[in-house]
Design a protein around this motif. Structure first.
Motif, PDB file in Angstrom:
ATOM      1  N   THR A 208       0.743  -1.252  -0.091  1.00 17.97           N
ATOM      2  CA  THR A 208       0.089   0.020   0.099  1.00 17.97           C
ATOM      3  C   THR A 208       1.071   1.230   0.082  1.00 17.97           C
ATOM      4  OG1 THR A 208      -1.741  -1.111   1.170  1.00 17.97           O
ATOM      5  CG2 THR A 208      -1.718   1.176   1.056  1.00 17.97           C
ATOM      6  N   LEU A 209       0.500   2.101  -1.037  1.00 18.34           N
ATOM      7  CA  LEU A 209       1.312   3.249  -1.124  1.00 18.34           C
ATOM      8  C   LEU A 209       0.224   4.502  -0.716  1.00 18.34           C
ATOM      9  CD1 LEU A 209       4.039   4.518  -2.113  1.00 18.34           C
ATOM     10  CD2 LEU A 209       2.710   5.205  -3.969  1.00 18.34           C
ATOM     11  N   TYR A 210       0.590   5.244   0.508  1.00 16.19           N
ATOM     12  CA  TYR A 210      -0.358   6.316   0.532  1.00 16.19           C
ATOM     13  C   TYR A 210       0.200   7.448   0.307  1.00 16.19           C
ATOM     14  CZ  TYR A 210      -1.588   3.034   4.400  1.00 16.19           C
ATOM     15  OH  TYR A 210      -1.971   1.940   5.055  1.00 16.19           O
ATOM     16  N   ILE A 211      -0.829   8.455  -0.485  1.00 13.83           N
ATOM     17  CA  ILE A 211      -0.255   9.532  -1.111  1.00 13.83           C
ATOM     18  C   ILE A 211      -0.947  10.872  -0.730  1.00 13.83           C
ATOM     19  CG2 ILE A 211      -1.828   8.929  -3.009  1.00 13.83           C
ATOM     20  CD1 ILE A 211       0.490   9.980  -4.896  1.00 13.83           C
TER      21      ILE A 211
ATOM     22  N   ARG B 274      -4.926   9.383  -0.145  1.00 11.05           N
ATOM     23  CA  ARG B 274      -5.376   8.353  -0.864  1.00 11.05           C
ATOM     24  C   ARG B 274      -4.433   7.133  -0.602  1.00 11.05           C
ATOM     25  NH1 ARG B 274      -7.363  12.216  -5.394  1.00 11.05           N
ATOM     26  NH2 ARG B 274      -9.570  11.666  -5.407  1.00 11.05           N
ATOM     27  N   ALA B 275      -4.937   5.982  -0.694  1.00 12.01           N
ATOM     28  CA  ALA B 275      -3.967   4.756  -0.638  1.00 12.01           C
ATOM     29  C   ALA B 275      -4.236   3.948  -1.955  1.00 12.01           C
ATOM     30  CB  ALA B 275      -4.876   3.787   0.398  1.00 12.01           C
ATOM     31  N   ILE B 276      -2.955   3.561  -2.125  1.00  8.90           N
ATOM     32  CA  ILE B 276      -2.865   2.914  -3.717  1.00  8.90           C
ATOM     33  C   ILE B 276      -2.332   1.387  -3.608  1.00  8.90           C
ATOM     34  CG2 ILE B 276      -2.013   3.272  -6.014  1.00  8.90           C
ATOM     35  CD1 ILE B 276      -1.741   5.984  -5.571  1.00  8.90           C
ATOM     36  N   ASP B 277      -3.111   0.650  -4.168  1.00 12.08           N
ATOM     37  CA  ASP B 277      -2.644  -0.803  -4.218  1.00 12.08           C
ATOM     38  C   ASP B 277      -1.508  -0.893  -5.210  1.00 12.08           C
ATOM     39  OD1 ASP B 277      -2.476  -3.656  -5.232  1.00 12.08           O
ATOM     40  OD2 ASP B 277      -3.761  -4.067  -3.734  1.00 12.08           O
TER      41      ASP B 277
END
Length: 538
Positions: free
Chosen positions: A302-305, A312-315
């Motif tokens: 998970t990348l938090y941006i 947002r959180a990105i898979d």
């Protein structure tokens, strides 16, 4: 003694002499597709039928093809900074530079751009009176005032009213009064431009952002909190929902056929709405708006941006984007950076001076710390205290206590601190706009220089072998630095980073952050095209 002991325990896990550096990286792999704009705000349809859109951070006015969604730049930096756009009775155009504090104007596409007013921070909305040609403009957020602006630019603006409650996207009605929202009062009102008298039309809003008329005199308004487009009865104040959209709405405009166009700053989205049926069609949009700070979960999944208008959180496997917070539809305050704590996300906003702590487990807000001076980054130490760098003061603060109410100045004299990380050796590393990469020892308070002469360094991450990776957006490259010797090597060049900041913005503009997973893959967001990318070491 906690930090020296930790450093000793970790010292055997990686050695800095010699280090095995990746010789090259793959071409940037797209994880989340690019999008136009940098947050989209003011909208207008001109006399030629062109849909125009303004972006403050993007520092430009764009032309949007209503049919296919293609976007081209009509007026670029630095004069193009536009929070709102207005078309005059003869096709002339005026717009507001929110950060630059200017009202700009031109008679037509071929005419020179004129500055009609300046020194108006937060100048936000504006409109012409089509009968008289008078031009009105309002300040919001960085001010709270309504002005009549001299069309020749020879006379100073005439003050109409102050402290109204945030008179945002407004329009001049057929009766010559100004109709629009009071952002901070949840009202749609009309204001007499002669004496500033205010009359409430409707209080049926949470956070109204803009109001406009159609050709028949019907009044429409948007609620940025609820994401609703409403029609407002001017006599009773009752409202009717025309379309349910997403939160973070900013502005609206109508064309000659009374189609309604609505902008959404959190998705770089413009939607066309049929007011008769409520049918909504997206013309243009994106998954990310203004991606800036980012951090990666321990497992790399998970990348938090910090996306300025959303968190947002990105898979990282699929690229799926999940909203954690949206501006004006939650308690998010324009996040510019995000750090990873043991159980918390540390979200900073230098525009609102805020540090927000969010639970990684249930996405709840654990604490909100205000009145920081342009905080640029935050890291959590082993004892749970938080280090915060202030770009506005050049300080490094330590926040402690249950509500982080205790503040201690641990460092002064930093030259534009941008990014901080807590490395595996227990040290805090930070970049400064002066071109310095520094090391801070939390146990002793000692600050030492690791490398100097860097080109406006911003993002910072630790590679698996112990090297540090630094982003130099102005040179469109990443460099690796040995934290023992300060030796630097160019890792990758010609990246889509390095957007020049617009007038009134911090020198970093939108800071370029970095994150690295256990395999050495590098994640970065583009301040040029809003895409999210991954580099794989070769």
């Amino acid at each position: 003694m906690k930090y020296p002991m930790r450093a000793l325990a970790l010292a055997g896990l990686f050695s800095l002499a010699p280090l095995a550096l990746a010789t090259s990286y793959s071409s940037p792999e797209v994880i989340v597709d690019p999008s136009p704009f940098k947050g989209v705000h003011g909208l207008a349809v001109d006399r030629l039928g062109r849909l125009l859109a303004g972006s403050v951070v993007g520092n430009s006015i764009y032309q949007v093809d209503i049919d296919d969604g293609s976007v081209s730049t009509l007026i670029g930096p630095d004069d193009g900074q536009a929070d709102d756009i207005a078309i005059g009775p003869n096709g002339e155009m005026a717009w507001t530079g929110f950060y630059s504090g200017r009202v700009l104007y031109r008679e037509n596409d071929d005419a020179p751009i004129q500055v009609l007013a300046s020194d108006l921070p937060g100048i936000n909305s504006l409109d012409f009176n089509d009968e008289t040609g008078a031009l009105y403009a309002s300040q919001v957020f960085l001010g709270d005032a309504l002005w009549e602006v001299d069309r020749t630019g020879q006379q100073p603006p005439r003050l109409i009213a102050r402290d109204m409650g945030g008179f945002n996207g407004f329009e001049v009605g057929a009766d010559g009064w100004l109709y629009g929202p009071l952002w901070f009062k949840g009202q749609v009102v009309r204001i007499n431009p002669d004496d500033g008298e205010i009359k409430i039309i409707s209080s049926d809003f949470k956070t109204p952002a803009a109001a406009n008329f159609d050709s028949k005199g019907n009044l429409y308004a948007i609620d940025t909190f609820s994401g609703q487009l409403k029609q407002v009865d001017q006599r009773s104040g009752e409202t009717r929902v025309i379309a349910q959209l997403d939160s973070a709405l900013d502005n609206l405009a109508l064309d000659a056929q009374d189609n309604i166009y609505v902008s959404n700053m959190a998705n770089n989205r413009i939607t066309q709405v049929n007011p008769q049926t409520g049918e909504a069609r997206q013309i243009v949009g994106g998954e990310l708006a203004v991606p800036a700070g980012l951090t990666l979960s321990e497992d790399g999944k998970t990348l938090y941006i910090a996306d300025v208008f959303a968190l947002r959180a990105i898979d990282t496997a699929s690229g799926k984007v999940t909203d954690l917070r949206r501006a004006h539809g939650s308690d998010a305050e324009y996040p510019i950076n995000v750090g990873l704590g043991k159980e918390r996300l540390l979200v900073t906003s230098f525009s609102t001076g805020t540090l927000q702590l969010i639970s990684r487990a249930d996405n709840s807000t654990l604490a909100m710390v205000h009145q920081l001076n342009a905080p640029s980054a935050a890291v959590e130490l082993d004892d749970g205290s938080i280090l915060v760098s202030e770009m506005g003061t050049g300080k490094l603060l330590r926040l402690m206590g249950a509500d982080l109410g205790e503040r201690i100045d641990v460092l002064n004299g930093l030259q534009g601190p941008v990014q901080m990380i807590l490395a595996r050796d227990g040290m805090v590393y930070l970049t400064q706009m002066s071109g310095v990469l520094s090391r801070f020892n939390p146990a002793t308070g000692e600050l030492t220089s690791v490398a100097e002469g860097l080109r406006l360094p911003e993002g910072l991450a630790e590679l698996p072998d112990g090297h540090l990776l630094v982003a130099e957006p102005s040179a469109q490259r990443l460099v690796t630095i040995n934290p023992q010797t300060g030796e630097s090597t160019i890792a990758v060049e010609q990246l889509p980073i390095g957007l020049k900041p617009g007038p009134g913005m911090p020198p970093t503009g939108i800071p370029t952050a970095l994150a690295v997973d256990a395999q050495g893959r590098v994640y970065f967001a583009s301040d040029i095209d809003n895409g999210l990318y991954r580099l794989t070491p070769q």
